[in-house]
Motif scaffolding. Structure first.
Motif, PDB file in Angstrom:
ATOM      1  N   ASN A   1      17.738  -0.943  59.812  1.00 52.92           N
ATOM      2  CA  ASN A   1      18.897  -1.792  59.558  1.00 52.92           C
ATOM      3  C   ASN A   1      18.710  -2.443  58.186  1.00 52.92           C
ATOM      4  O   ASN A   1      17.686  -2.235  57.529  1.00 52.92           O
ATOM      5  N   LYS A   2      19.691  -3.206  57.733  1.00 54.45           N
ATOM      6  CA  LYS A   2      19.596  -3.776  56.384  1.00 54.45           C
ATOM      7  C   LYS A   2      18.410  -4.730  56.251  1.00 54.45           C
ATOM      8  O   LYS A   2      17.793  -4.812  55.193  1.00 54.45           O
ATOM      9  N   TYR A   3      18.058  -5.446  57.324  1.00 52.66           N
ATOM     10  CA  TYR A   3      16.904  -6.344  57.266  1.00 52.66           C
ATOM     11  C   TYR A   3      15.592  -5.561  57.205  1.00 52.66           C
ATOM     12  O   TYR A   3      14.647  -5.975  56.543  1.00 52.66           O
ATOM     13  N   GLY A   4      15.535  -4.442  57.908  1.00 47.09           N
ATOM     14  CA  GLY A   4      14.349  -3.586  57.836  1.00 47.09           C
ATOM     15  C   GLY A   4      14.158  -3.034  56.436  1.00 47.09           C
ATOM     16  O   GLY A   4      13.040  -3.014  55.906  1.00 47.09           O
ATOM     17  N   GLU A   5      15.257  -2.590  55.823  1.00 45.15           N
ATOM     18  CA  GLU A   5      15.190  -2.096  54.437  1.00 45.15           C
ATOM     19  C   GLU A   5      14.784  -3.207  53.478  1.00 45.15           C
ATOM     20  O   GLU A   5      13.972  -3.001  52.576  1.00 45.15           O
ATOM     21  N   GLN A   6      15.316  -4.406  53.706  1.00 42.16           N
ATOM     22  CA  GLN A   6      14.991  -5.545  52.846  1.00 42.16           C
ATOM     23  C   GLN A   6      13.495  -5.863  52.914  1.00 42.16           C
ATOM     24  O   GLN A   6      12.853  -6.092  51.885  1.00 42.16           O
ATOM     25  N   LEU A   7      12.929  -5.845  54.116  1.00 39.95           N
ATOM     26  CA  LEU A   7      11.493  -6.098  54.284  1.00 39.95           C
ATOM     27  C   LEU A   7      10.665  -5.036  53.567  1.00 39.95           C
ATOM     28  O   LEU A   7       9.752  -5.352  52.801  1.00 39.95           O
TER      29      LEU A   7
ATOM     30  N   PHE B   1       6.007  -7.187  50.602  1.00 41.69           N
ATOM     31  CA  PHE B   1       5.571  -6.244  51.631  1.00 41.69           C
ATOM     32  C   PHE B   1       4.500  -5.359  50.990  1.00 41.69           C
ATOM     33  O   PHE B   1       4.807  -4.489  50.195  1.00 41.69           O
ATOM     34  N   ILE B   2       3.252  -5.647  51.310  1.00 39.41           N
ATOM     35  CA  ILE B   2       2.120  -4.970  50.695  1.00 39.41           C
ATOM     36  C   ILE B   2       1.600  -3.894  51.639  1.00 39.41           C
ATOM     37  O   ILE B   2       1.430  -4.136  52.837  1.00 39.41           O
ATOM     38  N   VAL B   3       1.343  -2.714  51.081  1.00 45.88           N
ATOM     39  CA  VAL B   3       0.738  -1.643  51.870  1.00 45.88           C
ATOM     40  C   VAL B   3      -0.743  -1.561  51.521  1.00 45.88           C
ATOM     41  O   VAL B   3      -1.146  -1.820  50.396  1.00 45.88           O
ATOM     42  N   SER B   4      -1.526  -1.216  52.517  1.00 43.38           N
ATOM     43  CA  SER B   4      -2.973  -1.100  52.330  1.00 43.38           C
ATOM     44  C   SER B   4      -3.331   0.324  51.935  1.00 43.38           C
ATOM     45  O   SER B   4      -2.868   1.281  52.554  1.00 43.38           O
ATOM     46  N   SER B   5      -4.155   0.452  50.911  1.00 40.91           N
ATOM     47  CA  SER B   5      -4.593   1.791  50.500  1.00 40.91           C
ATOM     48  C   SER B   5      -5.692   2.307  51.417  1.00 40.91           C
ATOM     49  O   SER B   5      -5.976   3.497  51.460  1.00 40.91           O
ATOM     50  N   THR B   6      -6.307   1.408  52.183  1.00 45.13           N
ATOM     51  CA  THR B   6      -7.383   1.776  53.105  1.00 45.13           C
ATOM     52  C   THR B   6      -6.827   1.959  54.506  1.00 45.13           C
ATOM     53  O   THR B   6      -6.095   1.096  55.007  1.00 45.13           O
TER      54      THR B   6
ATOM     55  N   LYS C   1      18.037   7.377  69.302  1.00 46.69           N
ATOM     56  CA  LYS C   1      17.645   7.261  67.898  1.00 46.69           C
ATOM     57  C   LYS C   1      16.609   6.144  67.795  1.00 46.69           C
ATOM     58  O   LYS C   1      16.797   5.058  68.347  1.00 46.69           O
ATOM     59  N   LEU C   2      15.513   6.408  67.089  1.00 46.38           N
ATOM     60  CA  LEU C   2      14.454   5.418  66.918  1.00 46.38           C
ATOM     61  C   LEU C   2      14.763   4.513  65.731  1.00 46.38           C
ATOM     62  O   LEU C   2      15.130   4.982  64.658  1.00 46.38           O
ATOM     63  N   TRP C   3      14.594   3.218  65.942  1.00 49.24           N
ATOM     64  CA  TRP C   3      14.912   2.220  64.928  1.00 49.24           C
ATOM     65  C   TRP C   3      13.701   1.362  64.609  1.00 49.24           C
ATOM     66  O   TRP C   3      12.932   1.001  65.490  1.00 49.24           O
ATOM     67  N   LEU C   4      13.589   1.022  63.338  1.00 50.27           N
ATOM     68  CA  LEU C   4      12.682  -0.010  62.848  1.00 50.27           C
ATOM     69  C   LEU C   4      13.616  -1.047  62.227  1.00 50.27           C
ATOM     70  O   LEU C   4      14.235  -0.797  61.201  1.00 50.27           O
ATOM     71  N   ARG C   5      13.730  -2.170  62.902  1.00 47.29           N
ATOM     72  CA  ARG C   5      14.730  -3.155  62.495  1.00 47.29           C
ATOM     73  C   ARG C   5      14.056  -4.465  62.109  1.00 47.29           C
ATOM     74  O   ARG C   5      13.066  -4.858  62.712  1.00 47.29           O
ATOM     75  N   GLY C   6      14.595  -5.105  61.084  1.00 42.78           N
ATOM     76  CA  GLY C   6      14.166  -6.448  60.724  1.00 42.78           C
ATOM     77  C   GLY C   6      15.044  -7.453  61.439  1.00 42.78           C
ATOM     78  O   GLY C   6      16.130  -7.118  61.910  1.00 42.78           O
ATOM     79  N   TYR C   7      14.556  -8.685  61.547  1.00 40.68           N
ATOM     80  CA  TYR C   7      15.335  -9.713  62.246  1.00 40.68           C
ATOM     81  C   TYR C   7      15.203 -11.065  61.547  1.00 40.68           C
ATOM     82  O   TYR C   7      14.254 -11.322  60.818  1.00 40.68           O
ATOM     83  N   LEU C   8      16.188 -11.916  61.794  1.00 40.93           N
ATOM     84  CA  LEU C   8      16.170 -13.301  61.340  1.00 40.93           C
ATOM     85  C   LEU C   8      15.972 -14.195  62.560  1.00 40.93           C
ATOM     86  O   LEU C   8      16.566 -13.945  63.609  1.00 40.93           O
ATOM     87  N   ALA C   9      15.136 -15.204  62.421  1.00 40.26           N
ATOM     88  CA  ALA C   9      14.952 -16.206  63.475  1.00 40.26           C
ATOM     89  C   ALA C   9      14.341 -17.440  62.832  1.00 40.26           C
ATOM     90  O   ALA C   9      13.382 -17.325  62.075  1.00 40.26           O
TER      91      ALA C   9
END
Length: 184
Positions: free
Chosen positions: A41-47, A53-58, A154-162
């Motif tokens: 969703n748009k929040y997931g894309e924003q994150l 949003f840092i990814v680990s190289s290890t 359909k599988l979703w990875l969604r961001g949320y506001l709270a």
């Protein structure tokens, strides 16, 4: 309210998963989500696209525990702060935000639980699993983290506001980290 007569963690049945996290660049991670046909969703894309949003190289393995708010001892629901504090008291930790995309790609058989209540409003959607993680920013208009859901197969990875006053329902599900295991 803390529940005394119901089974709470660690004396309850829980779903434990070992999730491999890290080792990909952010573009590689986004490409892999696309290869798995994971919707955002748009929040997931924003994150995902935010510089914080840092990814680990290890690469590492994280042991996760899936619990309901009730299994953390709150039969009437609780705020995010209360949940995270109670989980910490029980030896659980917040997950790195990066866990969301990796867990989504590894948990492909999430059941689809549909709700007939379309006015869920500011509640976690039925069948969703929220990944407990520290917010990347205090900005109330920025997503606080990810949740997983399956909708119409359909599988979703969604961001949320709270906000800090949000009360999670007793049946809402969360993922916490139990411990870190290293990969040789």
């Amino acid at each position: 309210m803390l529940v005394e007569d119901e089974k709470v963690y660690p004396d309850c049945a829980v779903e434990i998963r070992i999730v491999d996290v890290g080792g990909l660049t952010k573009p590689q991670l986004i490409q892999k989500l696309d290869q798995y046909s994971i919707s955002l969703n748009k929040y997931g894309e924003q994150l995902l696209n935010d510089e914080r949003f840092i990814v680990s190289s290890t690469k590492q393995s994280l042991q996760t525990v899936e619990l309901t708010v009730r299994q953390l001892g709150f039969s009437d629901g609780a705020t995010t702060f209360q949940l995270f504090r109670r989980a910490n008291d029980l030896g659980l930790e917040c997950c790195p935000v990066e866990l969301g995309p990796y867990l989504r790609m590894q948990y492909l058989d999430q059941p689809e639980i549909c709700s007939t209540n379309f006015s869920e409003g500011k509640q976690a959607p039925t069948g969703s699993i929220t990944i407990a993680s520290k917010a990347l920013t205090e900005d109330i208009d920025f997503p606080k983290g990810f949740y997983l859901r399956r909708i119409n197969d359909k599988l979703w990875l969604r961001g949320y506001l709270a906000d800090d006053l949000h009360i999670w329902s007793p049946h809402d599900r969360f993922i916490f980290c139990r411990s870190q295991l290293s990969i040789a």
